[in-house]
Write a protein that holds these residues in place. Sequence first.
Motif, PDB file in Angstrom:
ATOM      1  N   GLU A   1       0.688  -1.175   0.108  1.00 13.33           N
ATOM      2  CA  GLU A   1      -0.440  -0.183  -0.088  1.00 13.33           C
ATOM      3  C   GLU A   1       0.826   1.231  -0.033  1.00 13.33           C
ATOM      4  O   GLU A   1      -0.190   2.725  -0.167  1.00 13.33           O
ATOM      5  N   CYS A   2       1.954   1.064  -0.272  1.00  7.24           N
ATOM      6  CA  CYS A   2       2.814   2.035  -0.088  1.00  7.24           C
ATOM      7  C   CYS A   2       2.893   3.009  -1.422  1.00  7.24           C
ATOM      8  O   CYS A   2       2.893   2.809  -2.788  1.00  7.24           O
ATOM      9  N   GLU A   3       2.566   5.049  -0.931  1.00  7.26           N
ATOM     10  CA  GLU A   3       2.202   5.006  -2.682  1.00  7.26           C
ATOM     11  C   GLU A   3       3.645   6.323  -2.465  1.00  7.26           C
ATOM     12  O   GLU A   3       3.333   6.605  -3.723  1.00  7.26           O
ATOM     13  N   LYS A   4       3.985   6.716  -1.446  1.00 12.93           N
ATOM     14  CA  LYS A   4       5.150   7.207  -2.112  1.00 12.93           C
ATOM     15  C   LYS A   4       6.437   6.555  -1.256  1.00 12.93           C
ATOM     16  O   LYS A   4       6.405   6.212   0.058  1.00 12.93           O
ATOM     17  N   PHE A   5       7.602   6.384  -1.627  1.00 18.75           N
ATOM     18  CA  PHE A   5       9.224   6.385  -1.799  1.00 18.75           C
ATOM     19  C   PHE A   5       9.920   6.736  -1.812  1.00 18.75           C
ATOM     20  O   PHE A   5       9.902   7.364  -3.286  1.00 18.75           O
ATOM     21  N   PHE A   6      11.392   7.214  -1.351  1.00 18.27           N
ATOM     22  CA  PHE A   6      12.700   7.397  -1.750  1.00 18.27           C
ATOM     23  C   PHE A   6      13.371   6.193  -1.571  1.00 18.27           C
ATOM     24  O   PHE A   6      13.259   5.862  -1.186  1.00 18.27           O
ATOM     25  N   ILE A   7      13.926   6.534  -3.029  1.00 19.53           N
ATOM     26  CA  ILE A   7      15.161   5.952  -3.627  1.00 19.53           C
ATOM     27  C   ILE A   7      16.352   5.938  -3.383  1.00 19.53           C
ATOM     28  O   ILE A   7      16.765   7.772  -3.913  1.00 19.53           O
ATOM     29  N   VAL A   8      17.614   5.751  -2.408  1.00 20.84           N
ATOM     30  CA  VAL A   8      18.430   6.201  -1.958  1.00 20.84           C
ATOM     31  C   VAL A   8      19.693   4.948  -2.703  1.00 20.84           C
ATOM     32  O   VAL A   8      18.994   3.854  -3.104  1.00 20.84           O
ATOM     33  N   PRO A   9      21.251   5.610  -3.202  1.00 20.94           N
ATOM     34  CA  PRO A   9      21.970   4.626  -3.433  1.00 20.94           C
ATOM     35  C   PRO A   9      21.918   3.137  -2.390  1.00 20.94           C
ATOM     36  O   PRO A   9      22.624   2.263  -3.371  1.00 20.94           O
ATOM     37  N   ASN A  10      21.654   2.971  -1.044  1.00 25.44           N
ATOM     38  CA  ASN A  10      21.772   1.752  -0.714  1.00 25.44           C
ATOM     39  C   ASN A  10      19.905   1.373  -0.436  1.00 25.44           C
ATOM     40  O   ASN A  10      20.076   0.538   0.427  1.00 25.44           O
TER      41      ASN A  10
END
Length: 328
Positions: free
Chosen positions: A270-279
């Motif tokens: 149900e995740c609608e927002k997330f960050f993608i960072v290098p790890n």
Amino acid sequence: MRIRIISLYFLENQAELPEHFQLYLNSCGYNKEFEWLFITNARETYQVPDNVEILHWEFSDLQRYVQKQFDFSISLKNAYKLCDYKVLYGYLFSEYLNGYDFWGYCDCTDVIWGTLSHFITEERLKNYDKIYWKGHLTLYRNEEKFNRCFMEYEKEGVSYCDIISSEDYFAPDETGFLNVSDAWAERGYSVYLAEEEIADVSPLFFDFRKAHHIVNGRNRAEKDCHRIFLWESGKLYSYSLLENRIRQEEIAYVHFQKRKMDVQIKNLKECEKFFIVPNRFCTKGELTKTWIRQASRRKIFYGKYFELRWKNLKGRIYRMMKNKSKLF
């Protein structure tokens, strides 16, 4: 137009799909104008969107299926060799492509999609017969002459038959000696590239740096720019620091190959927002210069760099020794 994208992924030695595979499926689900066919031996339970069909095959099933379509012995001993078959998917899986205007292939465990229709528009689909050119996403108009284009291409006496009957790897989907882009150019077929629309991240650096293709077949990465990504309700954005200012760009997808990604998200389905960072994937973050700089900091010593360089060197030595043995 109807578009179907094919992805094959087979696990070995009781391995499992990465935890963030659900995020990949979520990003597929927001692209209602596209459909995916996923063929795998994985049995994990995921929430699968309506526009994704999953076929559960064993690798031996696939081997038999592919071999039946050729009158000579093919080489398909492991899943990695499938990279050499991607450009033939339009021919191999034609029974699953009836009624589709375009077909394509893509990666699935190291990709997150944005809103593809913002970039792969109806106008571009009408004007081009091939969209993009890399193995992590390429689309082709679903017509026999395009599906067989690579099968009718030869270079210095080498053809697709040599590729799929050999145990070696040739990368015909990208920059191999015999590749589909050259075959396409020889026929004068149209192609839409627009590499700036995607984020193909170099695996040689800990921080996110786009890899840019250059003419001699090698990739070079951009300079350190403190880059992160944000996925929100189907849209994907790149945020980077340029002259001490935050630059925002919407992109079609991010490809973060050959890196381990931790998941710091409680409810993936149900995740609608997330960050993608290098790890990692995470929900906690701030679109500030301080946080972006901290989350995307570089590493002076990055073990993966030496691992990949050593693997590449061994590959070159192997090919050199093999070619030398042919002379005697």
